[in-house]
Design a protein around this motif. Structure first.
Motif, PDB file in Angstrom:
ATOM      1  N   LYS C  37      42.876  40.232  37.323  1.00  0.00           N
ATOM      2  CA  LYS C  37      41.670  39.637  37.956  1.00  0.00           C
ATOM      3  C   LYS C  37      42.321  38.052  38.791  1.00  0.00           C
ATOM      4  O   LYS C  37      43.381  37.579  38.450  1.00  0.00           O
ATOM      5  N   ASN C  38      41.826  37.266  39.832  1.00  0.00           N
ATOM      6  CA  ASN C  38      42.525  35.961  39.815  1.00  0.00           C
ATOM      7  C   ASN C  38      41.757  34.586  39.820  1.00  0.00           C
ATOM      8  O   ASN C  38      40.348  35.372  39.971  1.00  0.00           O
ATOM      9  N   ASN C  39      41.751  34.021  38.815  1.00  0.00           N
ATOM     10  CA  ASN C  39      40.744  33.631  38.256  1.00  0.00           C
ATOM     11  C   ASN C  39      41.201  31.905  38.640  1.00  0.00           C
ATOM     12  O   ASN C  39      41.751  30.899  37.879  1.00  0.00           O
ATOM     13  N   GLY C  40      41.708  31.910  39.756  1.00  0.00           N
ATOM     14  CA  GLY C  40      42.088  30.521  40.414  1.00  0.00           C
ATOM     15  C   GLY C  40      42.805  29.890  39.959  1.00  0.00           C
ATOM     16  O   GLY C  40      43.523  28.294  40.213  1.00  0.00           O
ATOM     17  N   SER C  41      43.945  30.221  40.090  1.00  0.00           N
ATOM     18  CA  SER C  41      45.231  30.346  39.715  1.00  0.00           C
ATOM     19  C   SER C  41      46.665  31.340  40.096  1.00  0.00           C
ATOM     20  O   SER C  41      46.503  32.840  40.518  1.00  0.00           O
ATOM     21  N   ASN C  44      49.331  34.652  36.978  1.00  0.00           N
ATOM     22  CA  ASN C  44      48.741  35.845  36.361  1.00  0.00           C
ATOM     23  C   ASN C  44      49.740  36.705  36.042  1.00  0.00           C
ATOM     24  O   ASN C  44      50.669  36.614  36.767  1.00  0.00           O
TER      25      ASN C  44
END
Lengths: 195, 807, 266, 292
Positions: C37-41, C44
């Motif tokens: 998932k993209n968690n704001g950064s 990854n």
């Protein structure tokens, strides 16, 4: 190549040509056995290397593909060291160029067709699809053909067919697509250079 | 690019503006870093701090859509601080020309504007001429109506204060960049600019690039090693596809598409062939008829005869003043007027502006033929989100194509290097090259018309279409030779006293030998010379020689035109042909010939009044255009706000938006300028892990793992104001649509102070689509408006207004 | 191959975070990608994982004077000379190689996770499914074929280089000096020197997840000198390891790092 | 460790590594190791009349004229006796079957019937060789082998003094810029995959295009055929479709440490055998690639 090898040997005096290992009592049994074993087990593979250009951005880095001659499959891709722009190096996507070959299971392999109102793709053959497409093109062109515009000027336009793409195919293919489109009278022609 | 990738190493100051080179052109960035190792200054001007900024000397943020204000300020600085290269400007540009007295500029508009038609009548944008027809010139540049003085007055309004108020760039940063880049005006200094979609995606895109060209002319950076204006383009063969003009308004070789009013070949050629009375202006486009007739001969072979105007009437004609670009195409499709679409190696359902309108338009097609190596959102539009699949009556074909390493052919990089590549492996399954698909479909259509006839059937039946090898497969080499061009009859060419004889059917070695009487054919005149007369394929050359040491590599592949590696290179020498910068010698006149790069025209240098020519040989008057009447919105670039911006009034004039852009009127083409509902400036871009619409990279799991889904980058202050947490799923919406995505709260977007007010900016990549991966986000272009540049209709993806709200 | 002592240099001042190394590592080691998932950064996967042995860490840093810069640091095993993980590893899975790096014999790992708590840099990652730990072994197989690690091979900007220990340390110090400012060399001064060293443009304390003075934890010392020989002799590796783990770290908690979802894409 | 011990230890380690991966080449490696070790020691120790690098005509060199065509690399006044006295025991150690003949040769040299300087002074060496063979009862091939072994340290010594001239000559030919010999083995690096050719006579390495054949200069970027051993992708032999020659090539050679391409080539003798069975010829004879 005017400087042949033979020429040098005489000049330099060395006469290594007659030297052969077996004449010096060297037991080459193990090497011969190993070579034969490789041959029998078909572990000696024929391959070829081919130069190509990367298909991502427009820097145009040179690549060398290594291809298994029997299976015809690419098994390695590396930068072309002679290429003056990338000098053998590659960026992250270029290094992943291999993932675009048939090694990627998502690559399209079959002619797909969706009938009007259809819920999914069906697999078809080229011989079925090409004539069908040609017929659709002719009917759409003839039905919507504009020989003269509102002012009565001769325009010969096929306004009901459009063409989009592509800057991700070879130049010769671009020329063929443009030539086909203009011969059919199309004016709605564009591609990614516009966006 | 006027120069090319390796040439970046020769530069002393590189302005990266409108580009994110480190992320999207990493190997080009390697050459930029080589320049940096030699002591060059690398400046990055971009609304957002990116991975490029991290490796540049410094980063200057500016509000999206204000590039002309920023560059106009630099022109102001260069002129007032006397940084321009006077000898170059006086002799090599039209600075000394006198403009017609009728020309004027008042409150944002030039003379001759027709508000109803949103077009200019350009009759006052002309130069005063001597009796002989040669433009008058005041070499002292003091006459008030010289281009130089008009330009000085025009940009006197772009003071640092005014520019800072518009762009949001601090005065300190402005002057720092202007001083650093302005220093390249010295004869022994070279400055260059790298741009990409960051500049083209604006309603004033062409004028932004023109402003930079004017700066390069003022600083004497055009035509020198380490100089020029360099477009780092995004697609592998976008240069080739543009050269062969898969463009509504052009025919291969950038020839103009005929319009309805030019009802005869003669009228068309007369209109398209520029004239000049100045003997020192080469005006190379005077040979236009040779290129055009040779093109028609390449289409229809012997069937194209002088009697039938070489098949001129078989060509379709555009209606005068009407455009047929991608946005017009989807506009008409949305009205149900387009029945069939060929979508080859493209994904407009993600990459075209105003996705809602595009996808609705696709549903109205009778049939769609897709040719690609992967499926994408366009080919599968009929099963997209919110589509009632059963009700979509479109018949869709998705034809499997070979990828680039599975076919032989040429690709041009954006440094104009046309490189031949070989076929490494067979494509899997039934995939065949797009060239083969095109040949088979057209051959089948020819058969139908031969049998059943139809309107303007001759155009189809007479088309030369024999580009297959003995096995009936697509033969790229045959097509490449047809593009290069042939002598159609035995011909003798006279050149400087030497006569050379060419046989019928022999390849034309250079476009200089093309004929207007049907004696030669050439599918694309600028590619003529990619083969030698002896049949050598110069695109496949691998010579490593680099005699000048500047990285030209003249024997590596073919570079159009005529293997000239840096365009306008005669401007790198003074009027006697002596290089301005001997340490970086690109070209030199040795008394009887030029030595170095292939000269931009073989004629002696300008000082030779009898045989010498000006350096800009493609321009009618042979000189760099500071005054550019060819542009739709004015001879001098002027800052206008984007179609949808934060300001109700343009701080520079009464004219808010570009007066010459076309406005689209469908029910889905809504605009919300200076609208409280959409208060934040928004821009779109890509990321290094994906490529363009992601249609190739989203299928690669190692790349997808690093950039899995759509995100919006928001400044910390704005996020705090809206109570948005980093990583939270939120919604970005414009008046046209909304896009759910992940919030990425960052320091890399800082709020701007525009005209005293705080304006926030956000940005999203456009690499995602609903087809794959599931829940990775859909097209960002649900947000973007249907509007484009006034000259090229390139859509304005880089500046529009949005709101950002929690879900 | 009986090789020479090697050191990999990570020059963060040349890194453009193109993450070619992250992909090359997975390609060479044939490690699967996860559905993330993209968690704001941009960072990854979010952290080192059993399928992610090297990771570019993105960090937005504003110095005291308000000057902003974006820091990229390639995280991964530091291959310490005095390696705490090797000391505590009861089964000999972790060992010192002739190159000075810390090798990992996967088949020998018993999943006791002692190394996870002992490592001063928090590098080894445990995978519940295979009950084994994973970490970068600096491409031991490639080193034996005298090849540089896959990440070094893939780096287009020259940020990653490898060579003989003294030469690379000298090169790192020269580069740090040339960069000036707070630039420093990290890695050659603690745990008797690591075989992965950084040139950092900022002081070490600025960087996320980078210990300021990493050292072998005291408990590990005790374990090595006093307890480990006794336990191995008395009751064989497994039982002793879990008994001692209980004493030193309390009960074996279900690993919280098991957040990986289904393998691969849709 | 002085440079000699360093080189010698490195050579021993390299041979050890090759044996680990290709044990079947043990006999060849052990036969040539003493000769190679001796060559390394001699190349350091012997004193030969140095060729002045500035005497080399750089433009002729750039035009493809190797050094050996500009100035002789083997001189009559070179210390042949000293070399032979050191080389013969090394050959005997590697090739015990030649013991008798070499001792006869040693005696011939000691009592002056055989003076190597005569061979290197003569314009055409053949009559001198015939005279020697008649004078002492020794097979011609044994003399050849001795000469081949004796020349190596001299060529190596002289090549080192010309290293700077050679590496900056912009040489783009397939044969050695120093001694004119064709390459016996090539290496392709892994990170930046350049191809480097190796001359087993004088030990020079030079970079060369990957799409040209070193022997006949045929350009073949459309298809560069080669063979490799499955599971040992490093062991390859590139072939030329027009001159039917093959070149043993270590593909993606390791870049962590210096290599001796000759030793690596000996470890791939099985490829020589297989290529010759397929009817390809080696580009040059390097003593360990011709079997019978």
């Amino acid at each position: 190549m005017e400087m042949t090898r033979r020429g040098f040997l005489i000049v330099t005096g060395a006469v290594g040509s007659g030297v052969a290992l077996s004449t010096f009592g060297l037991d080459l049994g193990p090497v011969r056995a190993y070579a034969e074993e490789l041959d029998k087990a078909k572990r000696l593979k024929a391959a070829k290397q081919v130069t190509t250009v990367c298909c991502y951005c427009s820097v145009g880095c040179g690549l060398i593909c290594s291809v298994d001659k029997v299976t015809g499959k690419i098994f390695n891709i590396e930068g072309d060291p002679e290429h003056p722009i990338n000098e053998g190096s590659l960026c992250a996507k270029g290094a992943g160029f291999f993932d675009l070959t048939e090694a990627n299971k998502y690559r399209l392999r079959k002619v797909l067709y969706r009938a009007p109102g259809g819920m999914d793709w069906e697999e078809k053959s080229w011989d079925w699809a090409i004539p069908r497409i040609a017929r659709l093109v002719k009917d759409a062109r003839d039905k919507g053909f504009v020989a003269r515009n509102a002012k009565g000027e001769l325009v010969n336009r096929a306004e009901t067919i459009a063409h989009l793409g592509s800057s991700n195919v070879d130049s010769e293919e671009c020329w063929l697509m443009v030539t086909k489109a203009r011969a059919l009278g199309m004016v709605y022609i564009d591609h990614q250079a516009r966006v | 690019m006027t120069n090319h990738y390796i040439d970046l190493k020769n530069s002393d100051c590189i302005l990266i503006m409108g580009s994110n080179a480190a992320e999207h052109h990493p190997i080009a960035f390697k050459w930029i870093l080589r320049a940096k190792e030699r002591g060059a200054k690398i400046i990055h001007v971009d609304p957002r701090y990116t991975r490029t900024s991290a490796r540049c000397d410094y980063h200057v943020p500016l509000r999206s859509g204000t590039d002309i204000a920023f560059l106009g300020g630099m022109i102001h600085y260069i002129l007032t601080e006397n940084k321009f290269f006077k000898e170059y400007v006086v002799n090599y540009t039209n600075a000394s020309f006198i403009v017609d007295s009728g020309f004027h500029f008042k409150d944002g508009l030039f003379s001759g504007y027709d508000a109803k038609k949103r077009k200019y009548n350009k009759e006052t944008w002309v130069f005063e001429k001597e009796g002989s027809g040669i433009p008058k010139r005041d070499m002292t540049l003091s006459h008030p109506r010289t281009v130089f003085q008009l330009m000085k007055r025009h940009y006197s309004r772009y003071t640092p204060d005014k520019v800072s108020g518009i762009t949001g760039v601090s005065k300190e940063n402005l002057l720092k960049v202007y001083a650093e880049y302005g220093a390249t005006g010295a004869p022994d200094k070279a400055g260059t600019e790298c741009y990409a979609l960051g500049w083209t995606h604006h309603t004033t895109g062409s004028q932004i690039i023109r402003t930079m060209s004017m700066i390069q002319l003022l600083l004497g950076n055009m035509g020198i090693a380490g100089g020029g204006v360099n477009a780092l383009r995004g697609e592998p063969n976008v240069q080739g596809s543009t050269d062969h003009c898969i463009l509504y308004g052009n025919l291969p070789g950038y020839l103009k598409m005929p319009t309805a009013s030019l009802d005869t070949l003669e009228k068309y050629l007369h209109k398209c062939t520029p004239e000049t009375k100045d003997p020192q202006s080469a005006n190379y486009y005077q040979h236009y008829p040779k290129f055009f007739v040779s093109l028609l001969k390449s289409f229809w072979g012997e069937k194209a005869t002088p009697e039938n105007g070489f098949g001129y009437h078989w060509l379709p004609k555009m209606d005068d003043g009407v455009a047929y670009s991608l946005m017009h195409l989807f506009d008409k499709m949305y009205e149900g007027k387009i029945k069939g679409l060929f979508a080859v190696g493209t994904d407009p359902a993600v990459s075209a502006p105003n996705t809602a309108k595009v996808r609705k338009a696709l549903e109205k097609l009778d049939w769609l033929v897709g040719e690609n190596i992967f499926d994408n959102e366009t080919h599968s539009f009929w099963k997209g989100p919110g589509v009632d699949t059963k009700s979509v009556k479109t018949e869709v074909f998705l034809l499997p194509a070979s990828a680039s390493m599975e076919k032989e052919g040429s690709q041009s990089n954006s440094g104009r290097w046309v490189q031949w590549k070989y076929k490494a492996a067979e494509a899997d399954g039934d995939a065949i090259p797009v060239g083969e698909i095109t040949i088979r479909i057209m051959a089948e259509i020819q058969k139908l018309y031969a049998k059943e006839g139809g309107p303007n059937a001759e155009a189809i039946v007479n088309l030369k279409w024999d580009y297959t090898d003995r096995q009936g497969r697509y033969d790229a080499l045959k097509v490449a030779k047809q593009i290069n061009g042939y002598f159609l009859k035995d011909t003798v060419i006279e050149d400087k006293g030497t006569k050379t004889e060419f046989k019928k059917g022999q390849l034309v070695p250079t476009f200089g030998m093309l004929h207007a009487d049907g004696a030669t054919s050439s599918g694309n005149w600028i590619m003529s010379g990619s083969f030698g007369a002896n049949g050598e394929n110069k695109m496949a050359k691998r010579g490593k020689e680099d005699p000048t040491g500047l990285g030209l590599y003249p024997n590596w592949s073919f570079c159009w035109p005529v293997n000239r590696r840096i365009i306008y290179n005669r401007a790198s020498c003074d009027m006697n042909g002596k290089p301005y910068n001997p340490k970086r010698k690109l070209l030199e006149w040795t008394g009887d010939k030029w030595v170095g790069d292939v000269p931009d025209g073989p004629w002696p240098p300008q000082a030779d009044k009898a045989k010498g020519k000006y350096p800009f040989i493609m321009k009618a008057d042979g000189l760099g255009a500071l005054f550019g009447p060819g542009m739709a919105e004015g001879p001098f670039p002027e800052h206008y706000e984007p179609l949808e911006g934060p300001l109700a009034k343009n701080p520079l004039s009464g004219q808010l938006i570009n007066p010459a852009i076309e406005l689209f009127k469908s029910d889905l083409d809504k605009v919300a300028n200076a609208d409280a509902r959409f208060p934040y400036v928004c821009t779109t871009y890509s990321c290094t892990e994906h490529w363009c619409s992601g249609a190739l990279t989203r299928w690669q799991l190692w790349l997808l793992e690093m950039q899995p889904e759509l995100y919006v980058e928001i400044g910390e202050k704005l996020a705090k104001e809206k109570g948005i947490q980093n990583g939270e799923r939120i919604k970005v919406s414009s008046i046209r649509g909304e896009v759910p995505c992940v919030a990425m709260v960052t320091k890399r977007f800082q709020p701007f102070t525009i005209e005293g007010k705080t304006v926030h900016q956000v940005g999203l990549p456009f690499n995602y689509g609903w087809l794959f991966p599931k829940d990775g986000g859909d097209s960002t272009n649900f947000l973007t408006p249907t509007v484009g540049d006034a000259n090229t209709f390139c859509p304005e993806y880089k500046a529009f207004m949005v709101n950002v709200t929690k879900l | 191959m009986k090789g020479i002592e090697l050191v990999k240099l990570i020059d963060t001042s040349l890194c453009t975070a193109c993450r070619g190394c992250q992909v090359a590592c997975k390609q060479w080691n044939e490690v699967p990608a996860f559905r993330t998932k993209n968690n704001g950064s941009y960072q990854n996967p979010p952290d080192l994982q059993w399928n992610t042995w090297t990771l570019i860490r993105f960090q937005e840093y504003e110095d005291a004077g308000g000057k902003f810069t974006w820091l990229f640091r390639k995280d991964g095993c530091m291959h310490c000379t005095d390696a705490a993980c090797v000391r505590v590893c009861p089964s000999g899975a972790l060992y010192h190689t002739p190159f000075g790096t810390v090798g990992l014999r996967k088949e020998k790992c018993i999943g006791c996770k002692e190394c996870v708590s002992a490592c001063p840099f928090n590098i080894p990652r445990y995978d519940k499914a295979t009950d084994k730990i994973y970490k970068c072994d600096l491409c031991q197989g490639r080193l034996q074929d005298n090849l540089s690690p896959a990440c070094v091979k893939s780096c287009p900007t020259g940020a990653l280089t490898i060579g003989a220990r003294e030469a690379m340390i000298k090169k790192a110090h020269a580069r740090a000096k040339a960069l000036g400012g707070d630039a420093n060399v990290y890695g050659d001064k603690f745990v008797d020197g690591t075989h992965v060293i950084y040139v950092l443009k900022e002081k070490p304390e600025v960087y996320d997840a980078l210990p300021v003075n990493p050292h072998v934890p005291l408990s590990v010392m005790a374990w090595k000198d006093l307890l480990k020989p006794l336990s191995l002799v008395a009751a064989g590796g497994v039982l002793a390891a879990s008994f001692l783990h209980y004493i030193i770290h309390g009960p074996k908690t279900p690993d919280d790092a098991d957040n990986q979802t289904k393998e691969g894409g849709a | 460790m002085t440079d000699i011990e360093g080189a010698s230890a490195r050579l021993a380690r390299e041979i050890g590594n090759v044996l680990e991966r290709n044990p079947q080449s043990r006999n060849i490696l052990q036969a040539f190791e003493p000769i190679l070790q001796e060559k390394a020691r001699l190349a350091e120790r012997i004193v030969c009349k140095q060729i002045d690098p500035s005497a080399i005509d750089r433009s002729r060199l750039a035009g493809g004229i190797p050094v050996i065509r500009q100035t002789p690399l083997l001189l009559p006044e070179d210390p042949w006796e000293e070399i032979v006295r050191a080389v013969i025991p090394a050959i005997i150690q590697g090739f015990p079957a030649l013991r008798a003949e070499l001792l006869v040769l040693q005696k011939g040299i000691d009592d002056g019937t055989i003076r190597l300087s005569d061979f290197y002074r003569a314009q055409d060496g053949h009559p001198v060789l015939a005279r020697w063979a008649a004078a002492i009862v020794v097979r011609q091939v044994a003399i050849d082998f001795l000469l081949w072994a004796a020349e190596k340290p001299v060529l190596e010594n002289r090549r080192r003094t010309l290293q700077e001239v050679l590496s900056t000559s912009g040489w783009d030919r397939g044969y050695c810029p120093c001694c004119g010999e064709l390459p016996s083995v090539a290496v392709i690096h892994e990170k930046i995959p350049q191809r480097w050719l190796h001359c087993s006579r004088c030990g020079h390495d030079w970079r060369f295009s990957r799409t040209l054949c070193p022997c006949c200069a045929r350009e073949s970027q459309r298809e560069m055929p080669y063979f490799f051993v499955e599971g040992r992708e490093q062991e390859t032999a590139f072939i030329c479709a027009s001159c039917k020659r093959y070149l043993i090539t270590v593909n993606h050679i390791g870049d962590l440490e210096e290599h001796d391409p000759d030793v690596l080539a000996m470890g791939m003798a099985h490829l020589d055998l297989l290529m010759q069975q397929k009817g390809f010829l080696p580009m040059t004879v390097s003593a360990w690639n011709v079997f019978d």
